[in-house]
Write a protein that holds these residues in place. Sequence first.
Motif, mmCIF file in Angstrom:
data_model
loop_
_atom_site.group_PDB
_atom_site.id
_atom_site.type_symbol
_atom_site.label_atom_id
_atom_site.label_comp_id
_atom_site.label_asym_id
_atom_site.label_seq_id
_atom_site.Cartn_x
_atom_site.Cartn_y
_atom_site.Cartn_z
ATOM 1 N N ASN A 1 80.401 -39.018 38.127
ATOM 2 C CA ASN A 1 80.491 -40.311 38.811
ATOM 3 C C ASN A 1 80.414 -40.181 40.330
ATOM 4 N N GLY A 2 79.732 -39.130 40.790
ATOM 5 C CA GLY A 2 79.550 -38.955 42.226
ATOM 6 C C GLY A 2 80.704 -38.293 42.943
ATOM 7 N N PHE A 3 81.728 -37.848 42.205
ATOM 8 C CA PHE A 3 82.891 -37.229 42.823
ATOM 9 C C PHE A 3 83.206 -35.886 42.166
ATOM 10 N N TYR A 4 83.781 -34.984 42.977
ATOM 11 C CA TYR A 4 84.108 -33.644 42.509
ATOM 12 C C TYR A 4 85.571 -33.521 42.087
ATOM 13 N N GLY A 5 85.782 -32.666 41.103
ATOM 14 C CA GLY A 5 87.082 -32.105 40.784
ATOM 15 C C GLY A 5 86.979 -30.606 40.981
ATOM 16 N N ASP A 6 88.087 -29.961 41.383
ATOM 17 C CA ASP A 6 88.018 -28.535 41.738
ATOM 18 C C ASP A 6 89.421 -27.952 41.682
ATOM 19 N N HIS A 7 89.704 -27.175 40.642
ATOM 20 C CA HIS A 7 91.000 -26.488 40.700
ATOM 21 C C HIS A 7 90.981 -25.196 39.905
ATOM 22 N N PHE B 1 96.063 -20.269 42.738
ATOM 23 C CA PHE B 1 96.317 -21.485 41.980
ATOM 24 C C PHE B 1 95.908 -22.676 42.831
ATOM 25 N N GLU B 2 95.347 -23.715 42.180
ATOM 26 C CA GLU B 2 94.796 -24.839 42.937
ATOM 27 C C GLU B 2 94.957 -26.148 42.165
ATOM 28 N N HIS B 3 95.368 -27.196 42.893
ATOM 29 C CA HIS B 3 95.435 -28.550 42.346
ATOM 30 C C HIS B 3 94.714 -29.523 43.273
ATOM 31 N N PRO C 1 102.536 -37.586 47.234
ATOM 32 C CA PRO C 1 101.495 -36.804 46.553
ATOM 33 C C PRO C 1 101.409 -37.150 45.075
ATOM 34 N N GLU C 2 100.183 -37.354 44.604
ATOM 35 C CA GLU C 2 99.906 -37.656 43.200
ATOM 36 C C GLU C 2 98.891 -36.651 42.679
ATOM 37 N N LEU C 3 99.248 -35.894 41.647
ATOM 38 C CA LEU C 3 98.330 -34.921 41.068
ATOM 39 C C LEU C 3 97.202 -35.621 40.327
#
Length: 272
Positions: free
Chosen positions: A100-106, A231-233, A242-244
């Motif tokens: 949807n045009g956006f990245y997730g990365d963890h 480790f990455e969130h 902050p909201e995960l």
Amino acid sequence: MIKIKTLEEIELMRESALIVSKTLGMLASEVKPGVTTLKLDSMAETFIRDHGGVPGFLGLYDFPNSLCMSPNAQVVHGIPNSTPLMEGDIISIDCGVLKNGFYGDHAYTFEVGEVDAETKKLLQVSKESLYVGIREFKVGNRVGDVGYAIQQYTESHGYGVVRELVGHGLGREMHEDPEMPNYGKRGRGKKFVEGMVVAIEPMINLGTRRIKQLKDGWTILTADNKPSAHFEHDVAIIDGKPELLSTFAYIYEALGIESDEEAEFRQKALVL
């Protein structure tokens, strides 16, 4: 320039982040002695595409694979290969998804079979430092507050905090402003505001903080060849707090681990 996200955009980012989370959860039970990182990489690419995403790392800056796979003394950006994992190894698996045009990365650092006590403690403290940092990601605080918290927590255990590699803003680009170092001074750096989304990712070494790079142009290792944890969130600021967007819950479900470490960073319960 920092790009502020609307609530609607943040929800789209949550979709991308959760595909990453589910991918890491799928891999959790596959990380064992004898498996190759190339095999895990292939499984991840298929899983991501089957869930409506595109591998975010594949081709990014000409990276050749879908996952960064970094065992033992490799800090980050390891390239998957045909070498089998061995009993007692650890391995950071860093995954990105575009949807949807956006990245997730963890990312998560896994144990391969039985790991020695010293390395196990490194993983525990490094993961704890991630949440120590996330607590500081709130309206009115600054970049240095997050870095200071992570640095103080990990250095108090005698570990080295990598300086040359940092977390980052996240959105329509994999890497946006601001940079998010894992070291710093309180009250320094850009101020956090509502709608910011960042990837916070401690990279913590058992020994020296110094690093070196392989001739492949990607793989980063510790200078003393001692283990490193990563480790990455993905985290957004919603209602000032902050909201995960990502979760380790799928990993824990696969490994039979019970944990409430993420509860304070969720305004509503995560449904698996």
